[in-house]
Design a protein around this motif. Sequence first.
Motif, mmCIF file in Angstrom:
data_model
loop_
_atom_site.group_PDB
_atom_site.id
_atom_site.type_symbol
_atom_site.label_atom_id
_atom_site.label_comp_id
_atom_site.label_asym_id
_atom_site.label_seq_id
_atom_site.Cartn_x
_atom_site.Cartn_y
_atom_site.Cartn_z
ATOM 1 N N GLU A 1 0.846 -1.195 0.000
ATOM 2 C CA GLU A 1 0.000 0.000 0.000
ATOM 3 C C GLU A 1 0.883 1.248 0.000
ATOM 4 O O GLU A 1 1.920 1.305 0.668
ATOM 5 C CB GLU A 1 -0.895 -0.002 1.243
ATOM 6 N N GLY A 2 0.475 2.226 -0.774
ATOM 7 C CA GLY A 2 1.233 3.469 -0.850
ATOM 8 C C GLY A 2 2.357 3.443 -1.862
ATOM 9 O O GLY A 2 3.178 4.371 -1.915
ATOM 10 N N ALA B 1 4.825 -2.505 -12.454
ATOM 11 C CA ALA B 1 3.690 -2.715 -11.545
ATOM 12 C C ALA B 1 3.064 -1.403 -11.091
ATOM 13 O O ALA B 1 1.838 -1.303 -10.961
ATOM 14 C CB ALA B 1 4.144 -3.526 -10.339
ATOM 15 N N ALA B 2 3.884 -0.393 -10.855
ATOM 16 C CA ALA B 2 3.343 0.879 -10.370
ATOM 17 C C ALA B 2 2.576 1.620 -11.461
ATOM 18 O O ALA B 2 1.601 2.313 -11.190
ATOM 19 C CB ALA B 2 4.465 1.754 -9.823
ATOM 20 N N THR C 1 9.509 -1.619 -1.251
ATOM 21 C CA THR C 1 8.886 -2.104 -0.026
ATOM 22 C C THR C 1 8.766 -0.924 0.939
ATOM 23 O O THR C 1 9.253 0.178 0.657
ATOM 24 C CB THR C 1 9.734 -3.208 0.638
ATOM 25 N N ALA C 2 8.173 -1.182 2.077
ATOM 26 C CA ALA C 2 8.037 -0.126 3.081
ATOM 27 C C ALA C 2 9.404 0.274 3.644
ATOM 28 O O ALA C 2 9.577 1.399 4.140
ATOM 29 C CB ALA C 2 7.119 -0.593 4.207
ATOM 30 N N GLU C 3 10.385 -0.631 3.565
ATOM 31 C CA GLU C 3 11.718 -0.358 4.124
ATOM 32 C C GLU C 3 12.718 0.116 3.073
ATOM 33 O O GLU C 3 13.854 0.451 3.401
ATOM 34 C CB GLU C 3 12.284 -1.626 4.789
ATOM 35 N N GLY C 4 12.337 0.113 1.811
ATOM 36 C CA GLY C 4 13.255 0.540 0.769
ATOM 37 C C GLY C 4 13.065 -0.285 -0.496
ATOM 38 O O GLY C 4 12.036 -0.946 -0.675
#
Length: 423
Positions: free
Chosen positions: A138-139, A344-345, A403-406
Motif C-alpha cells: 500500500e502506498g 507494476a506501479a 517495499t516499506a523499508e526501501g
Amino acid sequence: MLLLQTLRQDPAGVKAKLARKYFAETDLVDTIISLDDDRKKLQLEFDTTQSKVNSTSKEIGGLMAKGEKETAEKKKAEVAELKASLQPITEKLALVEKQLQDELVKLPNLPADIVPDGKTPADNVVVREGGEKPTLPEGSVPHWDLTSRYDLIDFELGNKITGSGFPVYKNKGARLQRALVQYFLDFNTAAGYTEIQPPLLVNEDSAYGTGQLPDKEGQMYHIGLDNFYLIPTSEVPVTNLYRNEIVKDSDLPIKMTAFSQCFRREAGSYGKDVRGLNRLHQFDKVEIVQLVHPEKSYDVQEEMVAHIEKLLQSLELPYRILRLCGGDMSFASALTYDFEVYSAAQERWLEVSSVSNFEAYQANRMKARYRDAGGKPQLVHTLNGSSLALPRIMACLLENKQTAEGIELPKAIHQYFGDSKIS
C-alpha cells in the motif's frame, strides 16, 4: 538494401512482402528493374565500344609494322572517335547507376515468412511470458516519485542543464546505473561476446550502412559543422567495424557487445509515455551484435533471444516476448522480437529490448562479406539486440522491488552495487 537479383527473380512476391510491411510505393520495384535494364544496356554499349577500341588499337601496331601508315592513321582516327563516344556513355551510365542506388535504398527489408500480419502493436504476437507480476505494498508509487524520495535521479536539474529527456543520475541512482552496465557487460562477455568501446559519433557512411540514413535522419542528432551523427544505438558503429571488409568463413560468427550512451530526438513523443525514465533523449544501453553465416542467422537469433531472456530472469522481473507484426517492424529488419517488462506501479508493459535479424540488408549496404569454401565473397547476415536498455529496466526495478523499508535489489547485482537494497 535489397539485392537486385531478389527483385528480378520474383517482383510480384517482393511487392506482396512489401505490402505486409505497409509500404505503399510498391511500384518502385518496377522502376528499379527498369533502371537496371537501362544500366545493363549502357554497360553493354560501353563494353562493346571499349572492346572495339582495344581491338582496333592492336591493329594499328600491326599496320605500322607492315609499313601501312595511311591505313594505320585511319584506324587511329577510328579509335579517337570511339573513345570520344565513350564519354557520353560513361556519363549516362553514372547517372543511371546513381538513380538506381537512390531508388533501391527507399525499399525496406522484406519480412520473414513467420512475421505476423498486422499494422499496429496490437497485432504483435506474444511468444511467451516469464516471471511473476509483484503485488505492491500500500502506498506504492511510480519510479519518478521513488527517484525523488531516495535522491536517485533529478529530472528538473537535467532539464535546466540541457532540456527535457536528459536526466541527472545521482548518489545511489548513479551507482545502480553503473552496476547494471557492468553486470550486463559481464553477462555478455561470459557468453562469448567481445567487448567493444565504440565512438559516439558516426559519419554518413556508417549511418547509411546500418539503415539509419536515409530513413531515420529526423530521429538522430546531427552535428552540421562536421557532418557527424550522434549514435541512436551502438549497433551503428559496432556493425560498421566490418564495413567494406571480407572475413574468413572460419571467423564466423563474430560476436560483439558494447556499452554506450544513445541519443534520439524522439520527435512527437508526449504524454504519459515520456514521463520519468519512460522515454529519454539520452540514455545508456548495452548492445549485442553478431555477424553470421546466412544459413545460421535465424538459429542465432533464437540463441540471442534466449540469452536476453536469461538476463531478464536474473533480474527477477516479469517479462514477455513478442514477435512483431509487419507494420510494427523497423525499416531494415526481417524479423524482430521485442522484450517488455511489466511496470507494476504504472500497470503497463515497457519495452526494454529488441532482437532483430537484418539478413543481408545491412551487409549489402556495408559490403560486409565472408569468403565461402570456393573463395568467393558472400554477404554475411547481421543481427543485434539490446542487452539491455537501462532506463526502463531501472524504472521497473525501482517500482517492482519497492517495499516499506526501501527498494530490494535482485541478487545478481548485489556484488556490483555493493548492497542488497536502496534505503
